[in-house]
Design an enzyme around this catalytic site. Structure first.
Site, PDB file in Angstrom:
ATOM      1  N   PHE A   1      -3.687  70.407  47.344  1.00  0.00           N
ATOM      2  CA  PHE A   1      -4.118  71.746  47.225  1.00  0.00           C
ATOM      3  C   PHE A   1      -2.792  72.693  47.179  1.00  0.00           C
ATOM      4  O   PHE A   1      -2.315  72.787  48.079  1.00  0.00           O
ATOM      5  CB  PHE A   1      -5.083  72.090  48.343  1.00  0.00           C
ATOM      6  CG  PHE A   1      -5.974  73.178  47.823  1.00  0.00           C
ATOM      7  CD1 PHE A   1      -7.282  73.128  47.732  1.00  0.00           C
ATOM      8  CD2 PHE A   1      -5.502  74.592  47.417  1.00  0.00           C
ATOM      9  CE1 PHE A   1      -8.292  74.210  47.524  1.00  0.00           C
ATOM     10  CE2 PHE A   1      -6.348  75.582  47.115  1.00  0.00           C
ATOM     11  CZ  PHE A   1      -7.604  75.439  47.052  1.00  0.00           C
TER      12      PHE A   1
ATOM     13  N   ARG B   1      -1.648  84.107  45.312  1.00  0.00           N
ATOM     14  CA  ARG B   1      -1.282  84.036  44.009  1.00  0.00           C
ATOM     15  C   ARG B   1       0.294  84.677  43.796  1.00  0.00           C
ATOM     16  O   ARG B   1       1.018  84.162  43.172  1.00  0.00           O
ATOM     17  CB  ARG B   1      -2.020  85.005  42.897  1.00  0.00           C
ATOM     18  CG  ARG B   1      -3.420  84.208  42.742  1.00  0.00           C
ATOM     19  CD  ARG B   1      -3.976  84.849  41.591  1.00  0.00           C
ATOM     20  NE  ARG B   1      -5.437  84.714  41.412  1.00  0.00           N
ATOM     21  CZ  ARG B   1      -6.086  83.610  40.955  1.00  0.00           C
ATOM     22  NH1 ARG B   1      -5.329  82.860  40.298  1.00  0.00           N
ATOM     23  NH2 ARG B   1      -7.537  83.577  40.749  1.00  0.00           N
TER      24      ARG B   1
ATOM     25  N   GLU C   1      -0.524  77.551  30.701  1.00  0.00           N
ATOM     26  CA  GLU C   1      -1.290  77.110  31.878  1.00  0.00           C
ATOM     27  C   GLU C   1      -0.260  76.839  33.020  1.00  0.00           C
ATOM     28  O   GLU C   1       0.752  76.638  33.136  1.00  0.00           O
ATOM     29  CB  GLU C   1      -2.055  76.031  31.550  1.00  0.00           C
ATOM     30  CG  GLU C   1      -3.585  76.115  31.188  1.00  0.00           C
ATOM     31  CD  GLU C   1      -4.428  76.641  32.084  1.00  0.00           C
ATOM     32  OE1 GLU C   1      -3.969  77.260  33.143  1.00  0.00           O
ATOM     33  OE2 GLU C   1      -5.656  76.603  31.907  1.00  0.00           O
ATOM     34  N   ASP C   2      -1.021  77.313  34.168  1.00  0.00           N
ATOM     35  CA  ASP C   2      -0.167  77.132  35.408  1.00  0.00           C
ATOM     36  C   ASP C   2      -0.439  75.807  35.928  1.00  0.00           C
ATOM     37  O   ASP C   2       0.568  75.021  36.225  1.00  0.00           O
ATOM     38  CB  ASP C   2      -0.738  78.226  36.627  1.00  0.00           C
ATOM     39  CG  ASP C   2      -2.247  78.140  36.733  1.00  0.00           C
ATOM     40  OD1 ASP C   2      -2.716  77.714  35.831  1.00  0.00           O
ATOM     41  OD2 ASP C   2      -2.860  78.378  37.713  1.00  0.00           O
TER      42      ASP C   2
ATOM     43  N   ASP D   1      -5.388  70.137  36.113  1.00  0.00           N
ATOM     44  CA  ASP D   1      -5.761  69.469  37.407  1.00  0.00           C
ATOM     45  C   ASP D   1      -6.541  68.244  36.550  1.00  0.00           C
ATOM     46  O   ASP D   1      -6.192  67.394  36.420  1.00  0.00           O
ATOM     47  CB  ASP D   1      -6.446  70.599  38.112  1.00  0.00           C
ATOM     48  CG  ASP D   1      -6.897  69.966  39.596  1.00  0.00           C
ATOM     49  OD1 ASP D   1      -6.698  68.817  39.714  1.00  0.00           O
ATOM     50  OD2 ASP D   1      -7.216  70.729  40.316  1.00  0.00           O
TER      51      ASP D   1
HETATM   52  C1  PRP Z   1      -7.167  76.939  36.952  1.00  0.00           C
HETATM   53  C2  PRP Z   1      -6.165  76.711  36.071  1.00  0.00           C
HETATM   54  C3  PRP Z   1      -6.711  75.962  34.833  1.00  0.00           C
HETATM   55  C4  PRP Z   1      -7.599  74.986  35.481  1.00  0.00           C
HETATM   56  C5  PRP Z   1      -7.198  73.636  35.414  1.00  0.00           C
HETATM   57  O1  PRP Z   1      -7.953  77.835  36.994  1.00  0.00           O
HETATM   58  O2  PRP Z   1      -5.249  78.103  35.716  1.00  0.00           O
HETATM   59  O3  PRP Z   1      -7.058  77.104  33.997  1.00  0.00           O
HETATM   60  O4  PRP Z   1      -7.969  75.630  36.954  1.00  0.00           O
HETATM   61  O5  PRP Z   1      -8.311  72.890  36.190  1.00  0.00           O
HETATM   62  P1  PRP Z   1      -8.888  71.627  35.376  1.00  0.00           P
HETATM   63  O6  PRP Z   1      -7.529  70.923  34.849  1.00  0.00           O
HETATM   64  O7  PRP Z   1      -9.450  70.925  36.848  1.00  0.00           O
HETATM   65  O8  PRP Z   1      -9.889  71.998  34.745  1.00  0.00           O
HETATM   66  P2  PRP Z   1      -8.990  78.463  37.738  1.00  0.00           P
HETATM   67  O9  PRP Z   1     -10.278  78.311  37.159  1.00  0.00           O
HETATM   68  O10 PRP Z   1      -8.867  78.325  39.201  1.00  0.00           O
HETATM   69  O11 PRP Z   1      -9.054  79.979  37.612  1.00  0.00           O
HETATM   70  P3  PRP Z   1      -7.680  81.103  37.855  1.00  0.00           P
HETATM   71  O12 PRP Z   1      -6.547  80.943  37.012  1.00  0.00           O
HETATM   72  O13 PRP Z   1      -8.285  82.546  37.537  1.00  0.00           O
HETATM   73  O14 PRP Z   1      -7.154  80.940  39.494  1.00  0.00           O
END
Ligand code: PRP
Length: 189
Positions: free
Chosen positions: A151, A164, A98-99, A102
């Site tokens: 953010f 990105r 995962e990136d 949050d």
């Molecule tokens: C982001 C990130 C995680 C998630 C984390 O994805 O890549 O999958 O949010 O958030 P959380 O811990 O609050 O659940 P996002 O839904 O923004 O999609 P993306 O990777 O396509 O930008």
């Protein structure tokens, strides 16, 4: 770009150094095992690409894409699968990449979903984690950086699908997004 960016939080060379050290640890831990990396689109594209190239063990790679249900800016924890794995992970050693973690709600859902498929093992590597934003406690074995609840954009992370491609992680100027701290909401459906 300059006016939208508040500051560089993690420069590109620090990201790469951290990924190299995570990759060294992962290579040791999975030595002799057949590892499947599972990247979560879209944010994890950059860390998957760099991590995979820094590993010195053979790996396979697959991808999932998920999306939070619900409108508004908060993660709901209710997730739907946009793209599922092509790989049968039964009895496989799986490392979810995962990136960012949050709230942790997406990751908690992913872990539960993947565990139900009976992998031989399942661990998580997350480049970034926001401890202050956690709404659920999820164990992440390989963490790159704990970061403040700001953010963040770049290195896979977007605001309204932009930024990105930045090679570093930065914070977005509040005037661009209205000043709230919630990371999500502009690209979730
Ligand atoms: C982001 C990130 C995680 C998630 C984390 O994805 O890549 O999958 O949010 O958030 P959380 O811990 O609050 O659940 P996002 O839904 O923004 O999609 P993306 O990777 O396509 O930008």
């Amino acid at each position: 770009m300059g006016a939208d960016l508040e500051k560089v939080l993690i420069p590109a060379d620090e990201l790469q150094a951290k990924i190299a050290s995570l990759a060294a640890q992962i290579s040791t831990d999975y030595s002799g095992r057949n590892l499947l990396l599972v990247g979560v689109l879209k944010g994890a594209v950059m860390v998957m690409a760099d991590l995979a190239r820094a590993l010195d063990i053979p790996v396979e790679m697959d991808w999932m894409a998920v999306s939070s249900y619900g409108s508004g800016t908060k993660s709901s924890g209710v997730v739907r699968t946009i793209l599922d794995l092509k790989t049968d992970i039964t009895d496989r050693h799986v490392l979810l990449v995962e990136d960012i973690v949050d709230s942790g709600l997406t990751l908690a859902w992913l872990i539960s979903n993947l565990r139900s498929r009976n992998p031989a093992s399942l661990e998580v590597c997350a480049l970034l984690r926001k401890p202050e934003a956690a709404r659920i406690d999820v164990y992440v074995k390989y963490v790159g950086f704990n970061i403040p609840n700001e953010f963040v954009i770049g290195y896979g992370l977007d605001y309204a699908e932009k930024y990105r491609n930045l090679p570093f992680v930065g914070t977005l100027a509040p005037h661009v997004y209205g000043g709230g701290r919630e990371q999500h909401g502009n690209n979730r459906d």
